[in-house]
Enzyme design. Structure first.
Site, PDB file in Angstrom:
ATOM      1  N   GLU A 105       1.705  51.961  22.760  1.00 61.78           N
ATOM      2  CA  GLU A 105       2.458  53.183  22.998  1.00 61.78           C
ATOM      3  C   GLU A 105       2.303  54.153  21.834  1.00 61.78           C
ATOM      4  OE1 GLU A 105       6.529  52.234  23.595  1.00 61.78           O
ATOM      5  OE2 GLU A 105       6.139  50.916  25.294  1.00 61.78           O
ATOM      6  N   CYS A 126       4.398  59.381  16.586  1.00 62.63           N
ATOM      7  CA  CYS A 126       4.717  57.998  16.213  1.00 62.63           C
ATOM      8  C   CYS A 126       3.585  57.108  16.715  1.00 62.63           C
ATOM      9  CB  CYS A 126       6.055  57.593  16.833  1.00 62.63           C
ATOM     10  SG  CYS A 126       6.594  55.932  16.389  1.00 62.63           S
ATOM     11  N   CYS A 133       3.830  42.534  18.097  1.00 62.23           N
ATOM     12  CA  CYS A 133       4.289  42.383  16.718  1.00 62.23           C
ATOM     13  C   CYS A 133       4.719  40.949  16.481  1.00 62.23           C
ATOM     14  CB  CYS A 133       5.459  43.331  16.439  1.00 62.23           C
ATOM     15  SG  CYS A 133       5.994  43.352  14.705  1.00 62.23           S
ATOM     16  N   CYS A 137      11.897  41.103  15.145  1.00 65.15           N
ATOM     17  CA  CYS A 137      13.174  41.750  14.862  1.00 65.15           C
ATOM     18  C   CYS A 137      14.052  41.746  16.115  1.00 65.15           C
ATOM     19  CB  CYS A 137      12.959  43.174  14.373  1.00 65.15           C
ATOM     20  SG  CYS A 137      12.065  43.271  12.802  1.00 65.15           S
ATOM     21  N   CYS A 140      14.276  44.957  18.547  1.00 66.06           N
ATOM     22  CA  CYS A 140      13.038  45.654  18.920  1.00 66.06           C
ATOM     23  C   CYS A 140      12.402  45.059  20.164  1.00 66.06           C
ATOM     24  CB  CYS A 140      12.064  45.593  17.753  1.00 66.06           C
ATOM     25  SG  CYS A 140      10.516  46.463  18.055  1.00 66.06           S
ATOM     26  N   CYS A 361      11.151  51.520  21.683  1.00 62.06           N
ATOM     27  CA  CYS A 361       9.792  51.189  21.286  1.00 62.06           C
ATOM     28  C   CYS A 361       9.341  49.911  21.982  1.00 62.06           C
ATOM     29  CB  CYS A 361       9.725  51.005  19.774  1.00 62.06           C
ATOM     30  SG  CYS A 361       8.071  50.636  19.164  1.00 62.06           S
TER      31      CYS A 361
END
Length: 376
Positions: A105, A126, A133, A137, A140, A361
């Protein structure tokens, strides 16, 4: 870390090559080295709405145009637009597919402040640096995708160039705050920065680029030692070691004390202030005690705090502490900011851009990967 090998299709794209590398490559083919600079200039120093193909480069001979087309293809991009969502506030969220059918994205965020022509003063892009990832976290959505691989330089640069074309606008700022941890793809990210900020490209100054890290201490030290001109932001989101460990597993590897020491080292080497990013969660990190601890941390080095509203990730069916995280109520949100300012902390408030297009995100990529969010 899932590094790319030379056989990956993204590694054969022209967007991986700096101006000097293009000159070296073309010299090896028997062309004068200055041809590399001409090709680099044609690739990047063009208006955002100017169509591009190797055949349109009038400054190089036909033979070289044909070689470039044959080697890199008529469509030389490493990223291709799959979905585009535009918010009422002007935010544009792009889902790009890559040459191996994975997806990332990229989001263009216009500022609320307007210039004399009535256009946003800042248009911030961004950018993602990894497919998925590894950091996990709790707040997220990208964490649910897990890490697939690092992005190639061409895929990072490609996000910028394709966004300019798709959104028909020049981009004033870059933040490496999209999918992934940029410090864990340091070499490709910094090479992309070198290409985008090269004087010959004329695209953007390094002072308008910010790299955000969840707290990779060796990356912070390296950034300082290399005297990079870009800005640094730390995703803090907690004022105690226990808070950070609860929502950011990377805190188990790099403690809050180590982070503070690394940031002091960074400032001593670069003389650049740091931004602390702080998402406010209801009943978790929004107390007066948090205000005082955060204020104390900011006094260690010149800095500011960017307070961020929480975008829910309920579409991922979160479990554990992720399921318990809720946005701080509006009254608490503004009271926290007021209290910080009373402690002489410089505070910025990040607006909730793109709420009507599901701005969390990783949400589009989650859908592309078969998540339960469905087609947006």
């Amino acid at each position: 870390m899932k590094q790319l090998n030379d056989s990956h299709p993204a590694m054969s794209c022209i967007g991986n090559l700096t101006s000097d590398e293009l000159s070296t490559s073309l010299s090896a083919l028997g062309f004068p080295s200055y041809r590399g600079k001409q090709v680099f200039h044609a690739l990047y120093a063009r208006k955002h709405d100017a169509p591009f193909s190797f055949e349109t480069i009038s400054t190089i001979p036909l033979e070289l145009r044909q070689i470039l087309t044959s080697h890199f293809g008529e469509d030389h991009h490493a990223v291709q637009l799959k979905e585009l969502h535009e918010s009422e506030d002007g935010t544009k969220k792009m889902l790009f597919t890559l040459l191996d059918e994975t997806a990332i994205e990229t989001v263009l965020i216009p500022s609320e402040m307007l210039n004399e022509e009535g256009l946003p003063k800042r248009r911030t892009l961004c950018i993602s640096t990894q497919v998925g990832c590894a950091l996990g976290c709790a707040f997220c959505a990208t964490a649910t995708l897990k890490l697939k691989r690092n992005l190639a330089t061409s895929e990072i640069v490609g996000q910028y160039m394709r966004a300019r074309e798709i959104c028909s606008t020049d981009i004033t700022n870059i933040v490496f705050m999209g999918m992934g941890e940029p410090m864990l793809n340091y070499d490709h990210v910094m090479k992309a920065v070198d290409i985008l900020t090269h004087p010959e490209s004329g695209l953007i100054s390094p002072k308008y680029i910010t790299l955000s890290t969840a707290g990779i201490v060796p990356g912070i030290i390296r950034l300082a030692d290399e005297q990079r001109s870009i800005k640094l932001a730390l995703s803090l989101h907690g004022t105690t070691q226990g808070q950070r460990e609860a929502i950011m597993p990377i805190a188990n590897k790099y403690s809050l004390k180590e982070l503070g020491d690394a940031l002091e080292y960074y400032y001593r080497k670069t003389k650049k202030p740091v931004t602390f990013e702080y998402i406010l969660f209801d009943g978790f990190n929004d107390t007066q005690e948090d205000v005082m601890r955060l204020a104390k941390l900011t006094r260690r080095i010149p800095s500011k705090v960017n307070v961020i509203p929480f975008h829910t990730i309920e579409f991922t069916a979160p479990e554990g502490i992720s399921a318990s995280l809720k946005p701080a109520p509006e009254q608490t949100f503004h009271a926290f900011i007021k209290a910080l300012r009373q402690e002489d902390v410089t505070v910025m408030i990040r607006s909730s851009s793109g709420l009507d297009i599901d701005a969390a995100c990783g949400q589009l990529a989650y859908s592309h990967a078969g998540g339960s969010a469905g087609v947006l």
